[in-house]
Design a protein around this motif. Structure first.
Motif, PDB file in Angstrom:
ATOM      1  N   MET A 157     -15.480 -44.654 -49.397  1.00  0.00           N
ATOM      2  CA  MET A 157     -14.613 -45.616 -50.084  1.00  0.00           C
ATOM      3  C   MET A 157     -13.162 -45.497 -49.619  1.00  0.00           C
ATOM      4  O   MET A 157     -12.412 -46.475 -49.616  1.00  0.00           O
ATOM      5  N   PHE A 158     -12.768 -44.280 -49.210  1.00  0.00           N
ATOM      6  CA  PHE A 158     -11.412 -44.046 -48.715  1.00  0.00           C
ATOM      7  C   PHE A 158     -11.251 -44.621 -47.303  1.00  0.00           C
ATOM      8  O   PHE A 158     -10.221 -45.225 -46.973  1.00  0.00           O
ATOM      9  N   LEU A 159     -12.272 -44.423 -46.471  1.00  0.00           N
ATOM     10  CA  LEU A 159     -12.194 -44.881 -45.088  1.00  0.00           C
ATOM     11  C   LEU A 159     -12.358 -46.390 -44.963  1.00  0.00           C
ATOM     12  O   LEU A 159     -11.757 -47.020 -44.075  1.00  0.00           O
ATOM     13  N   GLY A 160     -13.166 -46.981 -45.829  1.00  0.00           N
ATOM     14  CA  GLY A 160     -13.486 -48.398 -45.727  1.00  0.00           C
ATOM     15  C   GLY A 160     -12.277 -49.306 -45.627  1.00  0.00           C
ATOM     16  O   GLY A 160     -12.194 -50.153 -44.714  1.00  0.00           O
ATOM     17  N   PRO A 161     -11.288 -49.179 -46.528  1.00  0.00           N
ATOM     18  CA  PRO A 161     -10.121 -50.065 -46.450  1.00  0.00           C
ATOM     19  C   PRO A 161      -9.324 -49.927 -45.157  1.00  0.00           C
ATOM     20  O   PRO A 161      -8.782 -50.906 -44.644  1.00  0.00           O
ATOM     21  N   PHE A 162      -9.258 -48.700 -44.617  1.00  0.00           N
ATOM     22  CA  PHE A 162      -8.514 -48.507 -43.366  1.00  0.00           C
ATOM     23  C   PHE A 162      -9.239 -49.172 -42.193  1.00  0.00           C
ATOM     24  O   PHE A 162      -8.621 -49.826 -41.350  1.00  0.00           O
ATOM     25  N   LEU A 163     -10.570 -49.007 -42.150  1.00  0.00           N
ATOM     26  CA  LEU A 163     -11.336 -49.671 -41.091  1.00  0.00           C
ATOM     27  C   LEU A 163     -11.251 -51.189 -41.240  1.00  0.00           C
ATOM     28  O   LEU A 163     -11.128 -51.917 -40.242  1.00  0.00           O
ATOM     29  N   ALA A 164     -11.305 -51.663 -42.481  1.00  0.00           N
ATOM     30  CA  ALA A 164     -11.221 -53.104 -42.717  1.00  0.00           C
ATOM     31  C   ALA A 164      -9.852 -53.639 -42.334  1.00  0.00           C
ATOM     32  O   ALA A 164      -9.741 -54.767 -41.816  1.00  0.00           O
ATOM     33  N   ALA A 165      -8.795 -52.837 -42.557  1.00  0.00           N
ATOM     34  CA  ALA A 165      -7.448 -53.297 -42.218  1.00  0.00           C
ATOM     35  C   ALA A 165      -7.339 -53.604 -40.735  1.00  0.00           C
ATOM     36  O   ALA A 165      -6.769 -54.633 -40.338  1.00  0.00           O
ATOM     37  N   GLY A 166      -7.895 -52.725 -39.908  1.00  0.00           N
ATOM     38  CA  GLY A 166      -7.867 -52.981 -38.474  1.00  0.00           C
ATOM     39  C   GLY A 166      -8.676 -54.211 -38.101  1.00  0.00           C
ATOM     40  O   GLY A 166      -8.248 -55.016 -37.262  1.00  0.00           O
ATOM     41  N   ALA A 167      -9.851 -54.359 -38.720  1.00  0.00           N
ATOM     42  CA  ALA A 167     -10.701 -55.518 -38.413  1.00  0.00           C
ATOM     43  C   ALA A 167     -10.039 -56.815 -38.854  1.00  0.00           C
ATOM     44  O   ALA A 167     -10.067 -57.824 -38.132  1.00  0.00           O
ATOM     45  N   VAL A 168      -9.422 -56.794 -40.044  1.00  0.00           N
ATOM     46  CA  VAL A 168      -8.761 -58.001 -40.546  1.00  0.00           C
ATOM     47  C   VAL A 168      -7.560 -58.361 -39.683  1.00  0.00           C
ATOM     48  O   VAL A 168      -7.310 -59.542 -39.400  1.00  0.00           O
ATOM     49  N   HIS A 169      -6.827 -57.353 -39.244  1.00  0.00           N
ATOM     50  CA  HIS A 169      -5.672 -57.614 -38.388  1.00  0.00           C
ATOM     51  C   HIS A 169      -6.087 -58.294 -37.085  1.00  0.00           C
ATOM     52  O   HIS A 169      -5.380 -59.175 -36.574  1.00  0.00           O
ATOM     53  N   ALA A 170      -7.247 -57.892 -36.580  1.00  0.00           N
ATOM     54  CA  ALA A 170      -7.692 -58.437 -35.295  1.00  0.00           C
ATOM     55  C   ALA A 170      -8.423 -59.766 -35.432  1.00  0.00           C
ATOM     56  O   ALA A 170      -8.267 -60.657 -34.590  1.00  0.00           O
ATOM     57  N   PHE A 171      -9.208 -59.924 -36.501  1.00  0.00           N
ATOM     58  CA  PHE A 171     -10.114 -61.075 -36.549  1.00  0.00           C
ATOM     59  C   PHE A 171     -10.018 -61.913 -37.833  1.00  0.00           C
ATOM     60  O   PHE A 171     -10.708 -62.927 -37.953  1.00  0.00           O
ATOM     61  N   GLY A 172      -9.234 -61.500 -38.824  1.00  0.00           N
ATOM     62  CA  GLY A 172      -9.114 -62.269 -40.052  1.00  0.00           C
ATOM     63  C   GLY A 172      -9.928 -61.670 -41.190  1.00  0.00           C
ATOM     64  O   GLY A 172     -10.666 -60.688 -41.012  1.00  0.00           O
ATOM     65  N   LEU A 173      -9.808 -62.297 -42.377  1.00  0.00           N
ATOM     66  CA  LEU A 173     -10.434 -61.745 -43.584  1.00  0.00           C
ATOM     67  C   LEU A 173     -11.954 -61.601 -43.459  1.00  0.00           C
ATOM     68  O   LEU A 173     -12.536 -60.654 -43.989  1.00  0.00           O
ATOM     69  N   SER A 174     -12.596 -62.518 -42.763  1.00  0.00           N
ATOM     70  CA  SER A 174     -14.060 -62.463 -42.671  1.00  0.00           C
ATOM     71  C   SER A 174     -14.545 -61.197 -41.974  1.00  0.00           C
ATOM     72  O   SER A 174     -15.677 -60.756 -42.199  1.00  0.00           O
ATOM     73  N   ALA A 175     -13.688 -60.581 -41.157  1.00  0.00           N
ATOM     74  CA  ALA A 175     -14.104 -59.371 -40.438  1.00  0.00           C
ATOM     75  C   ALA A 175     -14.370 -58.215 -41.392  1.00  0.00           C
ATOM     76  O   ALA A 175     -15.211 -57.358 -41.113  1.00  0.00           O
ATOM     77  N   ALA A 176     -13.660 -58.180 -42.528  1.00  0.00           N
ATOM     78  CA  ALA A 176     -13.905 -57.113 -43.503  1.00  0.00           C
ATOM     79  C   ALA A 176     -15.321 -57.214 -44.055  1.00  0.00           C
ATOM     80  O   ALA A 176     -16.005 -56.189 -44.240  1.00  0.00           O
ATOM     81  N   TYR A 177     -15.777 -58.434 -44.313  1.00  0.00           N
ATOM     82  CA  TYR A 177     -17.138 -58.614 -44.818  1.00  0.00           C
ATOM     83  C   TYR A 177     -18.165 -58.283 -43.740  1.00  0.00           C
ATOM     84  O   TYR A 177     -19.221 -57.718 -44.033  1.00  0.00           O
ATOM     85  N   ALA A 178     -17.853 -58.622 -42.505  1.00  0.00           N
ATOM     86  CA  ALA A 178     -18.758 -58.278 -41.415  1.00  0.00           C
ATOM     87  C   ALA A 178     -18.907 -56.765 -41.295  1.00  0.00           C
ATOM     88  O   ALA A 178     -20.022 -56.245 -41.117  1.00  0.00           O
ATOM     89  N   LEU A 179     -17.773 -56.062 -41.409  1.00  0.00           N
ATOM     90  CA  LEU A 179     -17.821 -54.596 -41.379  1.00  0.00           C
ATOM     91  C   LEU A 179     -18.648 -54.068 -42.543  1.00  0.00           C
ATOM     92  O   LEU A 179     -19.475 -53.157 -42.376  1.00  0.00           O
TER      93      LEU A 179
END
Length: 413
Positions: A157-179
């Motif tokens: 749960m701690f790592l998830g938001p950090f990984l999602a932040a990078g994905a969202v920065h690169a590809f947009g909000l939908s990337a967080a759901y893909a992750l």
């Protein structure tokens, strides 16, 4: 308080080590935690993009918790019917479907349904993994296993938001759901490889017991639910409230948001560092040696927090809260596992988790009510008093028998 029946305890294995089950037991929890952590900060932002007001966006996040709360009992039926392994697999796939619905719709109602599905899967997964570990791990290692299970989930749960932040920065909000989808499907895939649990042999001359039901479970274990169960409600209320206490008091002190985030993050880091030593103490010395100090430390820190006046003093109080919460990682699961009967275990744990979720829902609500009707300081102090009440309840009702789990193991058969 009489010790629970020994029939719930699997056979001991002198060669057993947690390392042997690390990947199949803890891998899915890490991935499931990453998946959920990846989408949690993004859910309200997506809701806002779909036209939701701020209160409705907050409700979308709450629907995940509501979905878990309302599905603890159904989760017990699923686990009893399909077994722990396939229940975990189904939970991962159902969570992926919910996340897919969230990212694939432009209708707020369907988005809400997706959030609720994620909460449903959380209930099934958490119950099935606890039930599996209760049976698969010898009691000598139970607290360490369940503390590690809870700690690994927190790390995810701690790592998830950090990984999602990078994905969202690169590809947009939908990337967080893909992750998130990749992570929970990965959890299902790893979970599918764990061995099925074998049904315990019946004692000689004893026929098959009558099927357990929710009502029979409530009747047969009402003493545990009305004693230790009350302690679980109080513990969960304190734990859930702590997540709001630190940022709210930081805002009250007019600290910069970056400073508040840093304090919260440092408290979370301490939280994640101490789960295994605490589990070892519970195994070697007894559950009360960790459960009671956990609540006393959190209670004292919350009573002192309204007296803090700046960054340093708030940081010290927050670190104490993180430490108290961290050493209690897995204690609710462990105490529940100690008292769960082998026959009808999923029903017992379903009720146990329902009580925990009720506490998690009521704690922040009580904090909000007291902050609005009195002051934030009084709300935080009241939460500290609840922690002391939890410590007293646990100290009184956790069995004192000198053995690890409040029970003695007897040879089976």
């Amino acid at each position: 308080m009489p010790s629970p029946p020994d029939a719930t305890t699997p056979s001991s294995s002198p060669s057993f080590t947690l390392r042997r089950i690390a990947v199949p037991a803890f891998g899915p929890s890490l991935l499931f935690g990453i998946g959920e952590g990846a989408i949690l900060p993004i859910v309200p932002l997506t809701a806002r993009d779909l036209g939701a007001s701020v209160p409705i966006a907050a409700l979308m996040v709450a629907l995940i918790g509501i979905g878990s709360l309302l599905n603890n009992i159904p989760a017990s039926f699923i686990t009893m019917r399909w077994g722990e392994r396939w229940a975990m697999v189904a939970a991962g796939l159902w969570s992926a479907l919910g996340m897919g619905l969230c990212v694939g719709t432009s209708h707020l109602g369907l988005f809400a349904a997706g959030c609720f599905m994620v909460g449903m899967s959380q209930a099934v997964y958490n119950l099935a993994r606890q039930s599996y570990m209760t049976e698969a791990v010898p009691i000598e290692y139970r607290a360490r296993a369940l503390s590690t299970l809870g700690g690994v989930m927190r790390i995810g749960m701690f790592l998830g938001p950090f990984l999602a932040a990078g994905a969202v920065h690169a590809f947009g909000l939908s990337a967080a759901y893909a992750l998130g989808i990749v992570a929970v499907v990965g959890a299902a895939a790893v979970g599918a490889r764990i061995p099925d649990l074998e049904a315990p042999p019946l004692p000689p001359g004893q026929g098959a017991p009558a099927p357990a039901t929710i009502l029979s479970t409530l009747r047969d274990h009402r003493h545990v639910f009305l004693t230790l169960g009350v302690g679980v409600v109080l513990v969960s209320a304190v734990r859930a409230s702590r997540q709001a206490v630190i940022p709210l008091w930081a805002d009250h002190l007019a600290l910069a948001p970056s400073v508040a985030s840093l304090i919260y993050g440092l408290a979370g880091a301490v939280d994640m560092l101490v789960f295994y030593p605490a589990g070892k103490v519970m195994d070697l010395k007894g559950r009360g040696w960790v459960a009671v100090p956990s609540m006393l430390i959190m209670g004292l820190a919350m009573l002192l927090m309204p007296l803090t006046t700046g960054t340093v003093t708030l940081l010290l109080a927050a670190l104490a809260i993180g430490f108290g919460n961290g050493i209690g990682s897995g204690m609710i699961m462990t105490i529940g596992a100690d008292h769960a009967p082998r026959h009808g275990r999923a029903h017992f744990l379903g009720v146990w988790r329902l009580m925990s979720d009720i506490g998690s829902s009521c704690g922040p609500a009580l904090l909000s009510f007291l902050a609005a009707s009195l002051t934030l300081a009084w709300g935080i102090a009241a939460t500290g008093l609840i922690a002391f009440a939890a410590a007293g309840t646990l100290a009184h009702w956790i069995p004192r028998h000198g053995d690890r789990g409040g029970r003695r193991r007897e040879p089976e058969g």
